[in-house]
Design a protein around this motif. Structure first.
Motif: not given
Lengths: 115, 164
Positions: A24-27, A42-51, B83-87
Motif C-alpha cells: 500500500g505504501s509502495l503505491g 484506502t485499500k491495500a492497507t485495509t487488508l494489511g491492517v485487517g490481518s 501497484i506491483l505490476r507498475g503504473s
C-alpha cells in the motif's frame, strides 16, 4: 524452543499484514498521479491492517486474560474514516486542479466554473 | 420542536456494543452504561442526523455486508497487483455515476462502499446530489464500471433503505 502451530499461524498472519501494508505504501511511489495514489491507503492497507488485527485478536484471546475484541473497533473506525478522508482529499484536489492522468469529466468543469 | 425520547432506535444498541468492545470486557455495569450512552448521544447529536434511518430489509443488509467483505478482499489483492505490476500499464480514469439513491445516509454508504472496493475511489459529488464522480485505478470500459457499481452496490442499498 518449541513453536506451536498457533504461533506459526499468527506469524504468517502478521507477515501477510506487513507485506500488504508495505505494498500500500509502495503505491505512493509507484503510481503516477494524485488520484491513483489515493487508492493505496484506502485499500491495500485495509487488508494489511485487517490481518494484523485478526492476529492480535487471536493472540490475546488465547492468553489467560480472556476474550479480546476491541481490535474490531479499530477495523470499524478504519472502514469509516479511510473512505471519508480519501473523498475529501480528492474533492480538494479537484478544486485545486491537481494534475491528473485521466481527464476530468465535463460535469465537474461545468459546476466548478459556475462557483 | 418536539423532543423525541429515542430519536435513533438503531443507534442505541450499536453504541452500546461499541462501548462494550471499547471497555474490552462484558459486565452488566458496562452494558447499562453503554445503553445509557447509546440513549443520550443520539439526543445530543440529533442535529447531525435529522432523519431517522429505516432498515427495511435486514436480511438484504446482511447479504450486502457479506458481499462487501468479499469485494474488499478481492479489491486489496487487485490493487496490490496493479501497484506491483507498475503504473505504466494501468489506465486510470474518471466515471460519472448517476444516482438513484436520495437519502444522505444512502449516498454516503454508497460512496464509502465504492471507496473500499476494487480500484475505485469516490472523488466528487455534485451539489445537487444527482451524480457521483468515481476515480478508477484501471478503467478499460467506463460503461461497464458504471453498470457494475449501479447493479452491485446501488441496487441493494436502494432495496435496503429506500424501498417501499
Amino acid at each position: 524452543m518449541e513453536y506451536s502451530l498457533l504461533d506459526i499461524f499468527l506469524s504468517v498472519l502478521i507477515l501477510f499484514g506487513g507485506i500488504f501494508t508495505f505494498i500500500g505504501s509502495l503505491g505512493l511511489v509507484r503510481l503516477r498521479d494524485f488520484y491513483s495514489r489515493l487508492h493505496g491507503p484506502t485499500k491495500a492497507t485495509t487488508l494489511g491492517v485487517g490481518s494484523l488485527l485478526i492476529a492480535s485478536v487471536i493472540h490475546f484471546s488465547t492468553q489467560e486474560t480472556g476474550l479480546s475484541l476491541h481490535e474490531l473497533l479499530i477495523t470499524l473506525f478504519l472502514f469509516i474514516t479511510a473512505p471519508v478522508s480519501a473523498h475529501l482529499l480528492s474533492k480538494a484536489a479537484i478544486h485545486l486542479r491537481v494534475r491528473s492522468v485521466a481527464k476530468l469529466p465535463a460535469i465537474i468543469e461545468e459546476t466548478e466554473r459556475s462557483d | 420542536m418536539k423532543i423525541r425520547l429515542l430519536p435513533h432506535p438503531i443507534l442505541t444498541p450499536v453504541l452500546a456494543i461499541v462501548w462494550i468492545l471499547l471497555s474490552n470486557g462484558f459486565t452488566i455495569g458496562h452494558l447499562l452504561l453503554g445503553l445509557l450512552l447509546g440513549w443520550i448521544i443520539p439526543i445530543f447529536t440529533l442535529r447531525f442526523w435529522p432523519d431517522r434511518i429505516h432498515i427495511k430489509r435486514p436480511l438484504a443488509l446482511l447479504r450486502f455486508v457479506g458481499m462487501l467483505f468479499h469485494d474488499i478482499l478481492t479489491a486489496n489483492v487487485a490493487v496490490a497487483y496493479y501497484i506491483l505490476r507498475g503504473s505504466r500499464r494501468v489506465t486510470p480514469g474518471f466515471v460519472v455515476v448517476p444516482l438513484e439513491l436520495e437519502s444522505d445516509f444512502g449516498i454516503s454508504l454508497l460512496a464509502n462502499t465504492i471507496s473500499l472496493t476494487p480500484g475505485t475511489v469516490s472523488a466528487w459529488l455534485d451539489p445537487e446530489r444527482r451524480h457521483l464522480v468515481v476515480h478508477g485505478l484501471n478503467v478499460r470500459n467506463p460503461e461497464a464500471l458504471v453498470e457494475s457499481i449501479k447493479q452491485r452496490y446501488e441496487a441493494p442499498l436502494l432495496e435496503i433503505f429506500e424501498s417501499c
